[in-house]
Write a protein that holds these residues in place. Structure first.
Motif, PDB file in Angstrom:
ATOM      1  N   ARG A  34       0.822  -1.221   0.000  1.00 10.69           N
ATOM      2  CA  ARG A  34       0.000   0.000   0.000  1.00 10.69           C
ATOM      3  C   ARG A  34       0.846   1.257   0.000  1.00 10.69           C
ATOM      4  N   TRP A  80      -6.979  -6.865  -6.369  1.00 10.67           N
ATOM      5  CA  TRP A  80      -7.545  -5.792  -7.195  1.00 10.67           C
ATOM      6  C   TRP A  80      -7.389  -6.103  -8.689  1.00 10.67           C
ATOM      7  N   ILE A 441      -4.745   1.571  -6.500  1.00 12.57           N
ATOM      8  CA  ILE A 441      -3.507   0.893  -6.117  1.00 12.57           C
ATOM      9  C   ILE A 441      -2.754   0.415  -7.351  1.00 12.57           C
ATOM     10  N   ARG A 444      -0.912   3.405  -8.784  1.00 14.43           N
ATOM     11  CA  ARG A 444       0.248   3.760  -7.953  1.00 14.43           C
ATOM     12  C   ARG A 444       1.386   2.764  -8.146  1.00 14.43           C
TER      13      ARG A 444
END
Length: 831
Positions: A34, A80, A441, A444
């Motif tokens: 994360r 995800w 995510i 990123r």
């Protein structure tokens, strides 16, 4: 009963501890990726799983722990991704995620390789070598089997501006290697917590030293990179246009194909005029596939008009434009970036080297009607041919050389490194991350991975995406500015024409994985070397300790020896001639039945004749009291050992190793003895009282050399049936299937078109081609193996058996692992 019950309870406890360890590591990794302050977890996230691996008692259990960890890893870190895939292909989040988890061992094979190698090395060596071997297996596997998203746990240290600087030495893979060592140190400390503070602190001190070294390097490197800029270097203002127009398919249904293109272009024109007016841009940069058709090769008159319109806009703006589009040639279409100059047209085109598999691109060996029916969304783009450096020039002549990277091109180091070697001064990244819209995510992660390319090469980077995260990245990996996901904006970067400082990654390439593989090969060779050193030491204490009482020999007259030698030379010459013919005419492959017939006549027939003669002359030699007895099928020969005065190994080992016996009468015994272990016979005769002598040192060396070759351990897969018949069938089937798909449109195309005879004849030719090729490769490997063994035999005879065993195992690795790996790389590179 009580003992069995206690064992069952103990096993259940170990099993539940294993589950808890896997879940703990998975949870820590899920937090670690994360970002933010969680980067520190990278140094301890694998510790619970390592403690689980320490309890594995067999290689199978270690491999199973690795496979289960891969499932947990994918579920925790890439859940995800499964949801995004489900939305893209329309099957729903749950089925897609379950499918992704089921494929986890293929997506994260490094976990299995790490667990297995770590266990095997740990069973023979100490914890330090175990940790090094496991880390090497991890990075070597990730290098050999590149990840779809280019991920490695080293990327999780991106939030640490200091620690990530070591990536210019070993890339993200180098950081992964160091993270694994620190995790091993912490796990070792926990395992030894009951052995006292001194034992506990040793691994912790080693882990702390690794982190301190990373930090120290990062501080020094960062201070060097913050040197005052060269104000005389030409600088360009590059404006990145993030239009945030996504879901082209939905827009196409609502507006039609032309309407979508019209809407996209008008939006980019408006934002670009704003960039020119408000930011004084020298260069305009649009995102990947922003112009969703072929530029310069229009499919219609409307397409030709749009091409002219884009060039007209560039001419009116007076600045270069770089934009994502499609390119086309006789081989197919490509995802591409076009560089347009005002008044000059197309300056250059870069074709995406790494298209996304099974969406943008399908490898030729896998493509076919059945796959297209199964995956209707699969694209037809072809991969480009590597890095290219193209100049960006302002209207007043300022110039910066850039290497363009499109989407997945930035998840692997090779293209950025290739651009740096071609003297690029900046990276231009273009991506369509619109499918990350609901999964920030993913956006990123992609940005972090892309930033590592700037750290490794020390090239600044401008990165434009369709709807975020467009960003400006400096040569330390810092994201100086970015546009949030979903925002419509213009981001302007200042890029100077400065040559970057040299880095080890640019000089050596992505070297860490290769070095890890070489370390494991050397460790395997060393292990074999030590094992045979112990065995050779045992033989040195008692030269007859493992010598056989009976020996298999071939009793040859000079004429028989000459015929057999001639047959073997004929076979070797025939194989060499066939290889030269294949190389010079058809490129090292069998392409006709006439070549197979030549192989049978010139190679197989002489080998068969030689074998038949040797089989007819076989005998068993043994020393019975004071007599050397040679038992053949129809006769028995007895020679008193006291009459044997000389022992001369054949200098020319044809048709193989053997000896001549010199008699005390001064004559040579008329028959030669072809045998695998002449030195063992020498020892047996000497022990029986024969005055056997070797008149020349080189004769003794040859005898010892022949014996070392004969006693070397020979696994079953060294047999000719396995090496040259069964093993060649595996690559032959892969290559034959690829040939069928390319030449006949499907895996059974030739069978359907020309029938079974033609189909299986073709398969036989491919099989023979690989068999002959592997024979030649084995012969080439034999040269350094035998040459190195003979050299060691002459210089250090005591370790000659161990040296031969090490060389033999290196040859086996090159043969059984190197050949499939080479074939896989060839298939990947050729698409």
């Amino acid at each position: 009963m009580i003992r069995d019950r206690l064992f069952e309870l103990q096993w259940r406890g170990v099993r539940w501890q294993g589950v808890a360890g896997l879940l703990a590591s998975s949870l820590l990794l899920a937090i670690y990726v994360r970002g933010g302050l969680a980067w520190g977890l990278g140094f301890v996230a694998l510790v619970p799983w390592l403690l689980v691996l320490d309890s594995a008692r067999t290689p199978a259990r270690a491999a199973l722990a690795g496979a289960v960890m891969s499932l947990a890893f994918v579920a925790a870190v890439f859940g995800w991704f499964g949801v995004a895939i489900g939305a893209f292909i329309g099957i729903g989040a749950v089925p897609a995620t379950l499918m992704l988890i089921a494929l986890a061992p293929l997506m994260q094979p490094q976990l299995i390789a790490f667990a297995l190698v770590r266990h095997l090395v740990g069973s023979r060596h100490g914890p330090v070598l175990r940790a090094l071997a496991g880390a090497c297996a991890w990075v070597a596997c990730e290098w050999l089997v590149p990840k779809l998203l280019g991920d490695t746990i080293g990327h999780g240290l991106f939030p640490s501006a200091i620690l990530r600087q070591v990536a210019d030495v070993g890339g993200a893979a180098g950081i992964t290697f160091l993270l694994l060592l620190v995790n091993e140190a912490v796990a070792a400390a926990i395992s030894r917590r009951r052995d006292g503070a001194r034992v506990l602190l040793r691994p912790l001190a080693l882990g702390a030293a690794i982190i301190a070294g990373m930090a120290g390097y990062g501080v020094v490197r960062s201070s060097q990179l913050r040197a005052p800029p060269d104000n005389d270097a030409p600088t360009l203002r590059i404006a990145m246009v993030q239009a945030s127009i996504t879901d082209y398919e939905r827009l196409r249904r609502e507006m039609g194909a032309y309407g979508v293109v019209r809407h996209v272009l008008d939006t980019h024109y408006a934002l670009s005029w704003s960039a020119l007016r408000d930011h004084g841009a020298d260069v305009l940069l649009w995102s990947e596939t922003v112009y969703p058709t072929t530029f310069g090769s229009p499919r219609s008159e409307d397409g030709a008009a749009l091409d002219r319109e884009i060039q007209g806009f560039v001419d009116a703006a007076g600045v270069p434009l770089v934009f994502g589009t499609y390119d086309r040639d006789a081989d197919g279409e490509y995802n591409a970036a076009v560089f347009l100059e005002p008044g000059g047209g197309v300056l250059g085109t870069y074709r995406k080297t790494h298209p996304f598999p099974l969406t943008e691109y399908v490898p030729g060996w896998l493509d076919g009607p059945w796959l297209r029916r199964l995956l209707p969304w699969a694209g037809t783009w072809r991969p480009g041919n590597g890095a290219r450096v193209i100049p960006l020039r302002s209207a007043d002549g300022r110039q910066v050389n850039v290497v363009p990277l499109i989407c997945l091109d930035d998840v692997r180091p090779d293209l950025a490194i290739g651009g740096a070697r071609l003297e690029a001064q900046a990276i231009v990244g273009m991506s369509n991350d619109s499918w990350f819209t609901a999964h920030p995510i993913g956006a990123r992660l992609h940005l972090a991975v892309a930033a590592f390319r700037s750290i490794e090469t020390r090239l600044p980077q401008v990165r434009v995406t369709t709807n975020g995260l467009s960003a400006i990245i400096d040569d330390t990996g810092d994201v100086l500015a970015n546009v949030a996901t979903g925002d419509q904006a213009v981001l302007t970067a200042f890029v100077s024409a400065r040559n970057p400082p040299a880095t080890l990654m640019v000089r050596w390439g992505d070297w860490v994985g290769r070095a890890g593989g070489l370390f494991l090969m050397a460790l395997a060779a060393l292990t074999g070397w030590r094992a045979l050193q112990a065995r050779s030491g045992h033989r040195a204490d008692d030269p007859l300790a493992d010598g056989p009482i009976a020996f298999d020999v071939v009793v040859m007259t000079p004429a028989a020896r000459a015929v057999v030698a001639a047959m073997r030379l004929c076979a070797g010459a025939g194989l060499l001639w066939l290889a030269m013919d294949m190389w010079l005419r058809v490129g090292l492959q069998v392409q006709s039945l006439s070549q197979l017939r030549l192989f049978v006549v010139a190679v197989m027939a002489p080998v068969a004749i030689a074998w038949a003669i040797e089989h007819a002359l076989k005998a068993q030699a043994r020393v019975e009291g004071a007599t050397l007895v040679l038992d053949q099928r129809r006769q028995r020969i007895e020679i008193p050992v006291t009459s044997i005065d000389g022992f001369r190994p054949w200098r020319l080992a044809l048709p193989g190793t053997g000896v001549d016996l010199q008699l005390t009468s001064g004559r040579r015994w008329p028959h030669g003895l072809a045998m695998a272990r002449p030195q063992a016979l020498w020892r047996a005769l000497t022990a029986a009282g024969a005055p056997v002598r070797a008149e020349r040192r080189f004769d003794t060396v040859l005898a010892e050399f022949a014996e070392a070759r004969s006693v070397a351990a020979k696994p079953r897969f060294d047999r000719g049936l396995v090496k040259f018949v069964l093993f060649p069938l595996l690559p032959a089937l892969v290559a034959f299937r690829l040939h069928q798909v390319i030449a006949f449109g499907g895996p059974f195309g030739e069978y359907v078109t020309y029938g079974p005879v033609a189909y299986f004849t073709g398969l036989l030719i491919w099989w023979a081609s690989w068999s002959i090729g592997l024979m030649l490769f084995a012969a080439a490997l034999r040269i350094p193996i035998e040459g190195g063994s003979l050299l060691v035999q002459m210089l250090r005879p005591r370790v000659a058996p161990a040296a031969r065993d090490a060389l033999e195992w290196l040859g086996r690795l090159a043969f059984y692992i190197g050949v499939p790996a080479w074939l896989a790389l060839q298939l990947l590179s050729s698409g």
